[in-house]
Scaffold this motif. Sequence first.
Motif, PDB file in Angstrom:
ATOM      1  N   SER A   1      -9.049  67.658  51.908  1.00  0.00           N
ATOM      2  CA  SER A   1      -8.062  66.719  52.414  1.00  0.00           C
ATOM      3  C   SER A   1      -6.658  67.293  52.225  1.00  0.00           C
ATOM      4  O   SER A   1      -6.488  68.273  51.517  1.00  0.00           O
ATOM      5  N   VAL A   2      -5.695  66.667  52.855  1.00  0.00           N
ATOM      6  CA  VAL A   2      -4.317  67.144  52.842  1.00  0.00           C
ATOM      7  C   VAL A   2      -3.442  66.064  52.227  1.00  0.00           C
ATOM      8  O   VAL A   2      -3.601  64.880  52.532  1.00  0.00           O
ATOM      9  N   HIS A   3      -2.526  66.460  51.356  1.00  0.00           N
ATOM     10  CA  HIS A   3      -1.650  65.487  50.710  1.00  0.00           C
ATOM     11  C   HIS A   3      -0.256  66.088  50.566  1.00  0.00           C
ATOM     12  O   HIS A   3      -0.124  67.290  50.356  1.00  0.00           O
ATOM     13  N   ALA A   4       0.762  65.229  50.667  1.00  0.00           N
ATOM     14  CA  ALA A   4       2.150  65.667  50.472  1.00  0.00           C
ATOM     15  C   ALA A   4       2.646  65.161  49.126  1.00  0.00           C
ATOM     16  O   ALA A   4       2.308  64.042  48.713  1.00  0.00           O
ATOM     17  N   TYR A   5       3.406  65.996  48.436  1.00  0.00           N
ATOM     18  CA  TYR A   5       3.960  65.649  47.130  1.00  0.00           C
ATOM     19  C   TYR A   5       5.409  66.112  47.073  1.00  0.00           C
ATOM     20  O   TYR A   5       5.755  67.141  47.646  1.00  0.00           O
ATOM     21  N   MET A   6       6.221  65.399  46.317  1.00  0.00           N
ATOM     22  CA  MET A   6       7.545  65.909  45.969  1.00  0.00           C
ATOM     23  C   MET A   6       7.329  66.911  44.835  1.00  0.00           C
ATOM     24  O   MET A   6       6.511  66.681  43.946  1.00  0.00           O
ATOM     25  N   VAL A   7       8.060  68.027  44.871  1.00  0.00           N
ATOM     26  CA  VAL A   7       7.934  69.041  43.824  1.00  0.00           C
ATOM     27  C   VAL A   7       8.535  68.478  42.534  1.00  0.00           C
ATOM     28  O   VAL A   7       9.698  68.088  42.516  1.00  0.00           O
ATOM     29  N   PRO A   8       7.743  68.430  41.448  1.00  0.00           N
ATOM     30  CA  PRO A   8       8.274  67.900  40.190  1.00  0.00           C
ATOM     31  C   PRO A   8       9.231  68.890  39.515  1.00  0.00           C
ATOM     32  O   PRO A   8       9.182  70.090  39.786  1.00  0.00           O
ATOM     33  N   LYS A   9      10.067  68.379  38.624  1.00  0.00           N
ATOM     34  CA  LYS A   9      11.039  69.220  37.905  1.00  0.00           C
ATOM     35  C   LYS A   9      10.362  70.388  37.204  1.00  0.00           C
ATOM     36  O   LYS A   9      10.919  71.476  37.107  1.00  0.00           O
ATOM     37  N   THR A  10       9.133  70.158  36.709  1.00  0.00           N
ATOM     38  CA  THR A  10       8.426  71.193  35.953  1.00  0.00           C
ATOM     39  C   THR A  10       8.089  72.419  36.804  1.00  0.00           C
ATOM     40  O   THR A  10       7.830  73.493  36.268  1.00  0.00           O
ATOM     41  N   MET A  11       8.106  72.262  38.140  1.00  0.00           N
ATOM     42  CA  MET A  11       7.778  73.380  39.027  1.00  0.00           C
ATOM     43  C   MET A  11       9.002  74.053  39.621  1.00  0.00           C
ATOM     44  O   MET A  11       8.897  75.152  40.165  1.00  0.00           O
ATOM     45  N   THR A  12      10.190  73.423  39.533  1.00  0.00           N
ATOM     46  CA  THR A  12      11.372  74.000  40.162  1.00  0.00           C
ATOM     47  C   THR A  12      11.775  75.294  39.454  1.00  0.00           C
ATOM     48  O   THR A  12      11.609  75.433  38.248  1.00  0.00           O
ATOM     49  N   GLY A  13      12.254  76.240  40.247  1.00  0.00           N
ATOM     50  CA  GLY A  13      12.654  77.542  39.728  1.00  0.00           C
ATOM     51  C   GLY A  13      11.484  78.494  39.515  1.00  0.00           C
ATOM     52  O   GLY A  13      11.682  79.628  39.099  1.00  0.00           O
TER      53      GLY A  13
END
Length: 73
Positions: A1-13
């Motif tokens: 299946s396909v899902h959209a998520y906002m990138v969490p702070k823990t993944m930025t950078g």
Amino acid sequence: SVHAYMVPKTMTGQTIEGLSIRAKTGATIIAISRGAQNVINPAPNFVFEPGDAMVVIGESDQLKTFEREFMVS
């Protein structure tokens, strides 16, 4: 299946490759939305920025693992 998520702070950078998303979860990021720009099939060295949204594809158990590993605040 396909899902959209906002990138969490823990993944930025960080990069897709550096986070080992596919190795850890089996799920694959197939697109990133950054403002008005869409990046289809982002490269392993793609760096996440605050405000990015990502489209992730995988089996339901892979997406559950993805959420457990990466979508924690």
